[in-house]
Design a protein around this motif. Structure first.
Motif, short mmCIF file in Angstrom:
data_model
loop_
_atom_site.label_atom_id
_atom_site.label_comp_id
_atom_site.label_asym_id
_atom_site.label_seq_id
_atom_site.Cartn_x
_atom_site.Cartn_y
_atom_site.Cartn_z
N UNK A 50 -97.40 -22.67 24.81
CA UNK A 50 -96.02 -22.23 24.63
C UNK A 50 -95.03 -23.18 25.28
N UNK A 51 -95.52 -24.19 26.01
CA UNK A 51 -94.63 -25.05 26.79
C UNK A 51 -93.57 -25.75 25.94
N UNK A 52 -93.94 -26.16 24.73
CA UNK A 52 -93.01 -26.89 23.86
C UNK A 52 -92.37 -25.99 22.81
N UNK A 53 -92.61 -24.69 22.89
CA UNK A 53 -92.10 -23.78 21.87
C UNK A 53 -90.63 -23.43 22.11
N UNK A 54 -89.92 -23.14 21.03
CA UNK A 54 -88.57 -22.62 21.15
C UNK A 54 -88.64 -21.19 21.66
N UNK A 55 -87.49 -20.65 22.08
CA UNK A 55 -87.46 -19.29 22.60
C UNK A 55 -87.95 -18.26 21.58
N UNK A 56 -87.50 -18.33 20.31
CA UNK A 56 -88.00 -17.36 19.33
C UNK A 56 -89.51 -17.46 19.10
N UNK A 57 -90.04 -18.68 19.08
CA UNK A 57 -91.47 -18.84 18.81
C UNK A 57 -92.31 -18.41 20.01
N UNK A 58 -91.80 -18.59 21.23
CA UNK A 58 -92.49 -18.07 22.41
C UNK A 58 -92.55 -16.55 22.36
N UNK A 59 -91.44 -15.94 21.91
CA UNK A 59 -91.42 -14.48 21.74
C UNK A 59 -92.42 -14.04 20.68
N UNK A 60 -92.50 -14.80 19.58
CA UNK A 60 -93.46 -14.48 18.52
C UNK A 60 -94.90 -14.63 19.02
N UNK A 61 -95.13 -15.56 19.94
CA UNK A 61 -96.47 -15.72 20.53
C UNK A 61 -96.86 -14.46 21.30
N UNK A 62 -95.90 -13.90 22.04
CA UNK A 62 -96.14 -12.63 22.75
C UNK A 62 -96.50 -11.53 21.76
N UNK A 63 -95.77 -11.45 20.65
CA UNK A 63 -96.00 -10.40 19.66
C UNK A 63 -97.32 -10.60 18.92
N UNK A 64 -97.72 -11.86 18.73
CA UNK A 64 -99.02 -12.13 18.12
C UNK A 64 -100.15 -11.64 19.02
N UNK A 71 -102.44 -3.96 13.79
CA UNK A 71 -102.74 -5.32 14.23
C UNK A 71 -102.53 -6.33 13.11
N UNK A 72 -103.04 -6.02 11.93
CA UNK A 72 -102.96 -6.96 10.80
C UNK A 72 -101.52 -7.07 10.28
N UNK A 73 -100.86 -5.94 10.09
CA UNK A 73 -99.47 -5.98 9.61
C UNK A 73 -98.59 -6.68 10.65
N UNK A 74 -98.88 -6.43 11.92
CA UNK A 74 -98.11 -7.06 12.99
C UNK A 74 -98.19 -8.57 12.94
N UNK A 75 -99.40 -9.12 12.80
CA UNK A 75 -99.53 -10.58 12.78
C UNK A 75 -98.96 -11.17 11.49
N UNK A 76 -99.06 -10.45 10.39
CA UNK A 76 -98.46 -10.93 9.14
C UNK A 76 -96.94 -11.03 9.29
N UNK A 77 -96.32 -10.01 9.88
CA UNK A 77 -94.87 -10.03 10.12
C UNK A 77 -94.49 -11.17 11.07
N UNK A 78 -95.31 -11.38 12.10
CA UNK A 78 -95.05 -12.47 13.06
C UNK A 78 -95.10 -13.83 12.36
N UNK A 79 -96.12 -14.03 11.53
CA UNK A 79 -96.27 -15.31 10.82
C UNK A 79 -95.12 -15.52 9.82
N UNK A 80 -94.70 -14.45 9.17
CA UNK A 80 -93.56 -14.57 8.24
C UNK A 80 -92.28 -14.93 8.98
N UNK A 81 -92.05 -14.30 10.13
CA UNK A 81 -90.88 -14.61 10.93
C UNK A 81 -90.89 -16.06 11.41
N UNK A 82 -92.11 -16.56 11.72
CA UNK A 82 -92.22 -17.94 12.22
C UNK A 82 -91.80 -18.97 11.18
N UNK A 83 -91.83 -18.56 9.91
CA UNK A 83 -91.45 -19.48 8.83
C UNK A 83 -89.94 -19.62 8.70
N UNK A 84 -89.20 -18.63 9.19
CA UNK A 84 -87.75 -18.64 9.02
C UNK A 84 -86.98 -18.87 10.31
N UNK A 85 -87.68 -18.83 11.45
CA UNK A 85 -87.00 -19.01 12.74
C UNK A 85 -87.19 -20.42 13.27
#
Length: 465
Positions: A395-409, A451-465
């Motif tokens: 997560x060291x090089x991640x943006x703030x939104x992507x670090x948050x998405x890592x937590x949610x993943x 779990x599965x729907x959660x990670x799918x939503x996280x991956x979709x968000x990662x495409x637009x953030x």
């Protein structure tokens, strides 16, 4: 985690307590996790003790001196308890005031009074989401079981049609939304922004709870058509109260810390200047400590006094709320110690080196690690803590939104397929009067959906953030 502690973590990782190669470190990680899993599942040892022993095994197999392993574990435990322990305690106090004052019952009764028959499953997931925001999953179940059983009986619903949405709402809050212990620890470990994680967590939680709750309950009710067990309806907290707080003030009190933390996140985005006076003010107001402390103090008046509690009874309620979380604090602290042992042994750097050649998303990798540990230990909190410790350097090089998405993943992975090694599995089984097979077909499938729907939503968000 502050910027200072991120730098300290990077420094620790740069000077590991062992010079073992990748193969030896990999074996050390597997040995440490295997010991934790074995002790929890086979020998029924408390997760706190299992995490301590697993950390020592990890250090020993990695070739680290025992004294340095102990120092790493102790430092991680202290840092984690200092960072999240107070927040967990404040969340427990707020949850107890909500329950004992009858505020939770007021939310439940008001929403149910306005919901029609078709809307009842949707009302249950809404109730569970609101009530489950400040309280632990197990407490939420105890609070909502009387309502679930009563609504199912009076409305002649299948128990699954009403129960699954309530369980989904509670579980989603537990795994994805701070101030629950798992998300808090993951936020601290990867250095994510709490407000951004909270905002994105809500975005992920809503569709996840809908699909795993009201939608899935249609199928669960066909697979397992059972009626509410007559002898399992506990008394409600407000049955012994002469009065209780109103609906509006109760909901406002519960949502107060959320609003304060989201306001900080919004100001950070709009102002984007750490030296600006407005941002400095909101950095204080929206800090999780101040937000939760404010909500607790406000709740003493809006919930406690509104229910007719004396000062003595409010004090007793606060005291009662702290005892049951001792075990949670110890597990979370020991998990932080295990995480720091992983970091100081150089495991994080090892994962960074190895994963550079992979074509797997970091978010998906974090989810898979959390899923594996969850399946093995049965503990969502242990899975979250361990996975966060392993992937934190990524997560060291991640943006703030992507670090948050890592937590949610990680949080999504920690909820995957609850089965017989999870205390929540048995809690749901007994309260709903199901056998093991029925619990697997309903509760376990619901957790997997989350779990599965959660990670799918996280991956979709990662495409637009």
């Amino acid at each position: 985690m502050t910027h200072l502690s991120v730098e300290m973590l990077a420094a620790d990782a740069a000077e590991p307590i062992t010079t073992a190669g990748h193969a030896q470190l990999g074996i050390a990680v597997l040995a440490g996790i295997a010991v934790i899993v074995l002790l929890i599942t086979k020998f029924k040892l408390h997760a706190f003790l299992s995490l301590i022993i697993g950390s020592l095994v990890l250090g020993a197999v990695a070739g680290a001196p025992l004294d340095k392993t102990v120092t790493s574990f102790s430092a991680g435990l202290g840092t984690t308890v200092a960072g999240t322990g107070v927040l967990i305690a404040l969340g427990a106090v707020l949850g107890r005031l909500l329950a004992d004052s009858g505020g939770a019952d007021q939310i439940v009764d008001t929403i149910l009074a306005k919901a029609g028959r078709k809307a009842m499953p949707w009302a249950m997931v809404l109730i569970a989401g609101i009530v489950g925001l400040p309280i632990f999953f197990e407490v939420g179940i105890v609070l909502l079981i009387p309502v679930v059983l009563l609504v199912a009986k009076r409305g002649n619903f299948s128990l699954m049609r009403i129960g699954i949405p309530a369980l989904a709402g509670l579980s989603v809050m537990h795994g994805l939304i701070p101030p629950h212990p798992g998300p808090l620890v993951a936020i601290d470990a990867v250095g994510a922004n709490l407000g951004v994680t909270l905002a994105l967590g809500v975005v992920v939680a809503i569709p996840t709870a809908i699909i795993a709750g009201p939608v899935f309950s249609r199928y669960a009710a066909r697979w397992v058509d059972i009626q509410p067990p007559e002898n399992l309806v506990p008394e409600r907290a407000s049955d012994d109260l002469e009065k209780r707080p109103g609906f509006g003030i109760t909901v406002s009190t519960v949502l107060l810390p959320v609003v304060m933390m989201l306001a900080k996140a919004l100001v950070d985005i709009v102002v984007d200047n750490p030296e600006h006076q407005v941002q400095k003010v909101f950095d204080v107001i929206g800090s999780p400590l101040i937000a939760l402390l404010t909500a607790v103090v406000v709740a003493m008046f809006t919930l406690g006094r509104a229910a007719g509690f004396t000062r003595g009874r409010i004090a007793a309620t606060v005291e009662k709320s702290l005892g049951p979380i001792a075990g949670v604090l110890l597990i979370v602290g020991a998990g932080g110690g295990f995480k720091q042992t992983l970091v100081d042994a150089g495991v994080g750097q090892m994962i960074m080196d190895i994963s550079q050649g992979w074509h797997v998303s970091t978010l998906l990798l974090a989810w898979l690690i959390a899923v594996t540990i969850r399946l093995a230990t049965g503990s969502a909190t242990v899975a979250t803590i361990s996975a966060a410790g392993l992937v934190a350097p990524l997560a060291a090089e991640m943006s703030s939104p992507h670090a948050a998405l890592l937590v949610l993943a990680i949080g999504s992975g920690s909820l995957f397929f609850s089965h017989v090694n999870d205390a929540g599995f048995w809690l749901v089984k007994e309260y709903f009067g199901m056998d093991v097979g029925q619990t697997l077909k309903t509760w376990s499938v619901m957790e997997t959906l989350i779990s599965v729907v959660g990670i799918v939503c996280v991956l979709l968000l990662s495409l637009v953030l």
